[in-house]
Design a protein around this motif. Structure first.
Motif, PDB file in Angstrom:
ATOM      1  N   ALA A  84       0.843  -1.199   0.000  1.00 36.27           N
ATOM      2  CA  ALA A  84       0.000   0.000   0.000  1.00 36.27           C
ATOM      3  C   ALA A  84       0.878   1.248   0.000  1.00 36.27           C
ATOM      4  CB  ALA A  84      -0.896  -0.005   1.239  1.00 36.27           C
ATOM      5  N   ASN A  85       0.340   2.335  -0.552  1.00 30.88           N
ATOM      6  CA  ASN A  85       1.048   3.609  -0.469  1.00 30.88           C
ATOM      7  C   ASN A  85       0.118   4.677   0.092  1.00 30.88           C
ATOM      8  OD1 ASN A  85      -0.298   3.806  -3.190  1.00 30.88           O
ATOM      9  ND2 ASN A  85       0.690   5.825  -3.137  1.00 30.88           N
ATOM     10  N   LEU A  86       0.725   5.693   0.677  1.00 28.45           N
ATOM     11  CA  LEU A  86      -0.029   6.719   1.383  1.00 28.45           C
ATOM     12  C   LEU A  86       0.595   8.085   1.146  1.00 28.45           C
ATOM     13  CD1 LEU A  86      -1.297   6.585   5.039  1.00 28.45           C
ATOM     14  CD2 LEU A  86       0.275   8.411   4.406  1.00 28.45           C
ATOM     15  N   TRP A  87      -0.267   9.095   1.042  1.00 30.29           N
ATOM     16  CA  TRP A  87       0.179  10.483   0.924  1.00 30.29           C
ATOM     17  C   TRP A  87      -0.115  11.197   2.238  1.00 30.29           C
ATOM     18  CZ3 TRP A  87       2.917  11.194  -3.375  1.00 30.29           C
ATOM     19  CH2 TRP A  87       2.659  10.370  -4.481  1.00 30.29           C
ATOM     20  N   GLN A  88       0.930  11.622   2.927  1.00 32.57           N
ATOM     21  CA  GLN A  88       0.744  12.425   4.131  1.00 32.57           C
ATOM     22  C   GLN A  88       0.699  13.889   3.719  1.00 32.57           C
ATOM     23  OE1 GLN A  88       2.465  11.736   8.175  1.00 32.57           O
ATOM     24  NE2 GLN A  88       3.809  13.449   7.642  1.00 32.57           N
ATOM     25  N   LEU A  89      -0.460  14.518   3.891  1.00 26.98           N
ATOM     26  CA  LEU A  89      -0.667  15.899   3.471  1.00 26.98           C
ATOM     27  C   LEU A  89      -0.330  16.808   4.647  1.00 26.98           C
ATOM     28  CD1 LEU A  89      -4.008  15.271   1.545  1.00 26.98           C
ATOM     29  CD2 LEU A  89      -1.654  15.196   0.675  1.00 26.98           C
ATOM     30  N   ASP A  90       0.821  17.449   4.556  1.00 26.76           N
ATOM     31  CA  ASP A  90       1.408  18.179   5.677  1.00 26.76           C
ATOM     32  C   ASP A  90       1.003  19.654   5.613  1.00 26.76           C
ATOM     33  OD1 ASP A  90       2.884  18.503   7.943  1.00 26.76           O
ATOM     34  OD2 ASP A  90       4.840  18.316   6.996  1.00 26.76           O
ATOM     35  N   ARG A  98      -6.563  23.917  10.289  1.00 26.07           N
ATOM     36  CA  ARG A  98      -7.309  24.327   9.089  1.00 26.07           C
ATOM     37  C   ARG A  98      -6.545  24.033   7.805  1.00 26.07           C
ATOM     38  NH1 ARG A  98      -8.820  30.290   9.166  1.00 26.07           N
ATOM     39  NH2 ARG A  98      -9.845  29.652   7.230  1.00 26.07           N
ATOM     40  N   ALA A  99      -5.242  24.318   7.800  1.00 20.30           N
ATOM     41  CA  ALA A  99      -4.457  24.137   6.581  1.00 20.30           C
ATOM     42  C   ALA A  99      -4.460  22.683   6.116  1.00 20.30           C
ATOM     43  CB  ALA A  99      -3.026  24.616   6.796  1.00 20.30           C
ATOM     44  N   ALA A 100      -4.332  21.744   7.067  1.00 17.31           N
ATOM     45  CA  ALA A 100      -4.325  20.323   6.710  1.00 17.31           C
ATOM     46  C   ALA A 100      -5.674  19.884   6.154  1.00 17.31           C
ATOM     47  CB  ALA A 100      -3.951  19.481   7.923  1.00 17.31           C
ATOM     48  N   VAL A 101      -6.767  20.345   6.771  1.00 16.79           N
ATOM     49  CA  VAL A 101      -8.109  19.960   6.318  1.00 16.79           C
ATOM     50  C   VAL A 101      -8.395  20.535   4.940  1.00 16.79           C
ATOM     51  CG1 VAL A 101     -10.574  20.133   6.807  1.00 16.79           C
ATOM     52  CG2 VAL A 101      -8.969  19.661   8.664  1.00 16.79           C
ATOM     53  N   ILE A 102      -8.016  21.789   4.724  1.00 14.20           N
ATOM     54  CA  ILE A 102      -8.222  22.422   3.412  1.00 14.20           C
ATOM     55  C   ILE A 102      -7.423  21.696   2.341  1.00 14.20           C
ATOM     56  CG2 ILE A 102      -7.779  24.512   2.068  1.00 14.20           C
ATOM     57  CD1 ILE A 102      -8.459  26.122   4.626  1.00 14.20           C
ATOM     58  N   LEU A 103      -6.160  21.385   2.648  1.00 17.28           N
ATOM     59  CA  LEU A 103      -5.321  20.663   1.689  1.00 17.28           C
ATOM     60  C   LEU A 103      -5.898  19.285   1.408  1.00 17.28           C
ATOM     61  CD1 LEU A 103      -2.744  20.403  -0.007  1.00 17.28           C
ATOM     62  CD2 LEU A 103      -1.528  19.709   2.078  1.00 17.28           C
ATOM     63  N   GLY A 104      -6.372  18.599   2.464  1.00 16.40           N
ATOM     64  CA  GLY A 104      -6.964  17.277   2.276  1.00 16.40           C
ATOM     65  C   GLY A 104      -8.172  17.318   1.370  1.00 16.40           C
TER      66      GLY A 104
END
Length: 401
Positions: A279-285, A299-305
């Protein structure tokens, strides 16, 4: 007579975690004994019904990861953080790509397993992940300064803002920064009135990283990358790809790259594709190393997600939030309509959340109490252990139950 270990009372009988009982007296002889016992039973029974594997947690949107810190190398604290969060039910523990740190995580998880089993509950081992970088990265740096250059009347704002208690003017042979505790947040740099603090960055030795990835204890790797580093990323994956064979997860931690976000992810995926058989995963920082600051940090993480999730042309891989994540992140995800809600499709929603600075902050005072006892093992102090698991459970359980 002293005890060489602490005893835990489970199901009306004494269960030993380790060591020999040299006395008939239990360390739970205080008035809080029953409360402590009952608290741990409640905690473990909550998670008893949760028996998903880490992969199933990703698939159902219930994944929780502890970030010890890619540069955080305080062995005793890493070990106790791993113990606490393994008992609280995390699916993965992310640590520095250092052999001693990996051993500390493994030891903490092993202690958690013994406690759970001694209380009569099942235990699911979290995956152990190591973090590496393809080039200069804020997660792979240390602050550095010469305290002899600091004026005697300096108010030392650096000490006050450091979330890791990594700055000291009394530490033996102090260089100002306790390097194993510093995880590179950089908050001390702009507040120094003398402009005396610098950041020193580093890249892990690839040969040593490759050896670590081949250890049975290591289940996953995370590559930290950033803007304009596609060639460096490709080179790193090419050099290390043969070490990915036995891994269960390959993750990429990527900040907000703006308009080039999806195209950059696609290019990175093409670099990984020949080597990744799991499996692969993208960690959105979203907002790196800021979750302990307050509600707005998430907020920044949720918006980016939300933006990446909405991109139908994004490359394959689970999406997980990091950077500014804290106790408000789950609610923010729900309000944004980004929760997976058990759908096993990778495109259904955000797969999970990683907690770093905030995860450490909420147990900081308890671990300082432990430090004051001159002990390095949290399980030798049952009340501190129970309090720690209760606090961390409030962070982890909303994603699980």
């Amino acid at each position: 007579m002293a005890l060489s270990c602490h005893l835990f009372l489970a199901h009306g009988r004494v269960c030993r975690i380790r060591g020999e009982n040299l006395s008939n007296q239990s360390p739970f002889s205080s008035a809080t004994t029953l409360d402590c016992e009952q608290s741990l039973h409640r905690i473990l029974s909550k998670l008893e019904c949760y028996k998903q594997s880490p992969l199933a947690a990703l698939q159902s949107g219930r994944w929780v990861k502890l970030i010890c810190g890619a540069s955080f190398e305080d062995i005793a604290e890493v070990r106790n953080l791993s113990l606490i969060y393994a008992l609280a039910g995390v699916d993965c523990i992310d640590c520095a790509a250092d052999g001693a740190v990996v051993t500390a995580v493994s030891d903490g998880v092993r202690a958690a397993k013994e406690i759970a089993l001694d209380f009569g509950y099942s235990f699911r081992d979290p995956w152990l992940m190591v973090s590496i970088n393809d080039d200069e990265d804020p997660h792979f740096r240390k602050a550095e300064f010469n305290p002899r250059l600091c004026p005697s009347d300096c108010p030392r704002p650096c000490e006050r803002v450091c979330p890791a208690s990594a700055i000291s003017f009394s530490y033996p042979e102090s260089s100002g920064v306790i390097p194993e505790r510093c995880y590179g947040c950089g908050r001390c740099i702009p507040v120094c009135p003398m402009r005396n603090i610098q950041a020193v960055t580093y890249v892990r030795n690839l040969e040593k990283v490759s050896e670590l990835l081949c250890l049975d204890e290591v289940d996953a790797v995370e590559i930290h990358t950033g803007q304009g580093r596609l060639e460096a990323f490709h080179q790193l994956v090419t050099n290390l790809g043969s070490s990915f064979d036995h891994l269960k997860l390959v993750a990429v931690s990527v900040p907000d790259l703006g308009d080039s976000m999806i195209s950059s992810m696609t290019t990175m995926y093409e670099s990984m594709k020949p080597y990744v058989k799991c499996a692969n995963l993208w960690q959105l920082d979203g907002r790196p190393m800021s979750g302990d600051i307050g509600k707005g940090a998430t907020r920044a993480a949720v918006i980016l997600g939300g933006r990446v999730l909405a991109a139908l042309d994004r490359p394959p891989g689970f999406l997980q939030l990091a950077g500014g994540t804290n106790s408000h992140t789950r609610e923010a995800l729900e309000l944004a309509g980004l929760v997976n809600n058990g759908n096993e499709s990778m495109i259904a929603g955000i797969a999970g959340i990683a907690f770093g600075g905030y995860a450490r902050k909420i147990v900081c005072s308890l671990l300082k109490e432990l430090e004051a006892t001159k002990s390095t093992r949290l399980e030798d102090h049952p009340e501190l252990l129970f309090k720690s698991i209760s606090v961390t459970g409030e962070l982890v359980w909303p994603m699980k139950l």
